[in-house]
Motif scaffolding. Sequence first.
Motif, PDB file in Angstrom:
ATOM      1  N   UNK A 181       0.795  -1.182   0.061  1.00 54.11           N
ATOM      2  CA  UNK A 181      -0.147  -0.021  -0.001  1.00 54.11           C
ATOM      3  C   UNK A 181       0.811   1.198   0.129  1.00 54.11           C
ATOM      4  N   UNK A 182       1.864   1.319   0.771  1.00 50.88           N
ATOM      5  CA  UNK A 182       2.879   2.469   0.826  1.00 50.88           C
ATOM      6  C   UNK A 182       3.469   2.862  -0.525  1.00 50.88           C
ATOM      7  N   UNK A 183       3.594   1.858  -1.529  1.00 58.86           N
ATOM      8  CA  UNK A 183       4.051   2.218  -2.834  1.00 58.86           C
ATOM      9  C   UNK A 183       3.014   2.435  -3.923  1.00 58.86           C
ATOM     10  N   UNK A 184       1.827   2.437  -3.500  1.00 54.51           N
ATOM     11  CA  UNK A 184       0.721   2.409  -4.422  1.00 54.51           C
ATOM     12  C   UNK A 184       0.807   3.788  -5.490  1.00 54.51           C
ATOM     13  N   UNK A 185       1.101   5.328  -5.003  1.00 53.21           N
ATOM     14  CA  UNK A 185       1.068   6.103  -5.753  1.00 53.21           C
ATOM     15  C   UNK A 185       2.280   6.146  -6.750  1.00 53.21           C
ATOM     16  N   UNK A 186       3.196   5.485  -6.378  1.00 52.93           N
ATOM     17  CA  UNK A 186       4.575   5.389  -7.077  1.00 52.93           C
ATOM     18  C   UNK A 186       4.490   4.520  -8.441  1.00 52.93           C
ATOM     19  N   UNK A 187       3.649   3.337  -8.130  1.00 49.92           N
ATOM     20  CA  UNK A 187       3.375   2.388  -9.127  1.00 49.92           C
ATOM     21  C   UNK A 187       2.396   3.168 -10.021  1.00 49.92           C
ATOM     22  N   UNK A 188       1.492   3.790  -9.609  1.00 53.72           N
ATOM     23  CA  UNK A 188       0.308   4.302 -10.235  1.00 53.72           C
ATOM     24  C   UNK A 188       0.996   5.768 -11.476  1.00 53.72           C
ATOM     25  N   UNK A 189       2.128   6.439 -10.683  1.00 49.46           N
ATOM     26  CA  UNK A 189       2.369   7.260 -11.462  1.00 49.46           C
ATOM     27  C   UNK A 189       3.700   6.993 -12.213  1.00 49.46           C
ATOM     28  N   UNK A 190       4.661   6.095 -11.966  1.00 48.79           N
ATOM     29  CA  UNK A 190       5.641   5.730 -12.642  1.00 48.79           C
ATOM     30  C   UNK A 190       5.821   4.264 -13.321  1.00 48.79           C
TER      31      UNK A 190
END
Length: 490
Positions: free
Chosen positions: A153-162
């Motif tokens: 869950x903590x890397x969700x935004x990084x996965x979505x954006x990069x």
Amino acid sequence: MASLLKELPSMSTILAAYASLSAMAMLIRTILNEMIPKPMQRFINTKFSNLVSKYLSSNFTFIIEERWQAVYNETFRAVEVYLPTRIGPSTDKLLLGSNDINNPTSPPKRKIPSDCKIIDEFEGITLEWTLHVKESEKYYIPDKKTYHLTCKKRVRELVEQKYFPHIAKTAQTILSKREKLNIYTYNQDRSRWESAVFKHPARFETLAMEPELKQFIMDDLDSFVGRKDFFENVGRAWKRGYLLFGPPGTGKSSLVAAIANYLNYNVYDLQFQSVRNDADLRRILTSTTNRSILLIEDIDCSTKISKDRGKLKNDREKEGEVGRTDRPSAIDPGVTLSGLLNFIDGLWSSCGNERIIIFTTNHKEKLDPALLRPGRMDVHIHMGYCTPTGFRKLATTYLGIKDDKLFGPIDDLIKVVEVTPAEVAQQLMIKSDDPEAALHGLITYLNTKKDKVGEDVIQQEEEAKDENNKNDGNQTKEPDESKTGCIYLS
């Protein structure tokens, strides 16, 4: 310590208790399965899984479906191209196969089967992919495919954006460097496109066509591919429509193959007989990819499309159907002219970029004028009979010669005899190992064809004369103005 060990229950007691609990759990499960309907069970399982995931799990799952609203999901396409490149030692199973009928010994392609786990690494993050397939209960509805991507869950935004942009760029690079093209046909029973490797040898260099026409087509294709910004600025969909018309055997299919090889585009070959209705047509065509050719051959063979709307109205008037309200506007089931027009030049035409739509027909005069206007069929290319230039190209290709003393007589015959490039190529192939014999055989064939045409003309004139005499002798019969006795040669 010894006293503590003595107080512990024996192994037989523990096993007996476990057996009792297991039997009780199975009994409760059986009762619940009998008493609670299946939909309610699935609902409870889902809620329970969500509850556990929310409070106990540290993972997050992205779900990518095959279709996104009314069109194919481009993210799903990108993942489908990208994941086979990430197969590693941790992969537990694979689908292998080949659709290259021209090279049976080629290495098989890899595909991701259902429930197969693919582990990927990106910027130090471990990511887990799984393909889920839900079989459809109805044969005409395709199976539902979804890719699940699990991460912390903590890397969700990084996965979505990069990570997802990384997948899209990688997939685009892979497709741009593809060495093999595919040709797709629509499977009506399974409601999906199915592909085979497309290896057609036709190139613009080998086409038996006038050099000026070939150059015009290549320049037009180059202009189309390089004008993305222009189409956006003028507010038009980035597509191009071609109409190839002419007698059978004049090279229409070969030209389509040459265009595909020139642009490195896949080909989607659509037969209207496999389309149920206009709504089905929209779903089928929005499933095609960008940078592709949509081929609709022999469009004149579809009565609803080849007949213009005025003719249909006249036909209904003759049948005494005018004024009837119980009959739908479509004469027969399937794709209507209106449905086709709405896709190739309506609002639906914007659902996709860099697409070429090619229609072929043997009878241009049968098509509705609405299909022929610019914006739908932008370029009309007449594929005519073989010319001296076309013959010389075929002689170079099939015989390996650029000039011969027999070229002159053959040129003279081709100017007066209607012969297709396919017929000339067939004659040259018979004795391609002996150019002189092949050219003599072609001269014989052309002379035979010329004599037969002359005999047919004489026969038609005699039949017309006999018909006129018959009408003149019959005083009670009105003359048939459609039989004038005139012979029109195209």
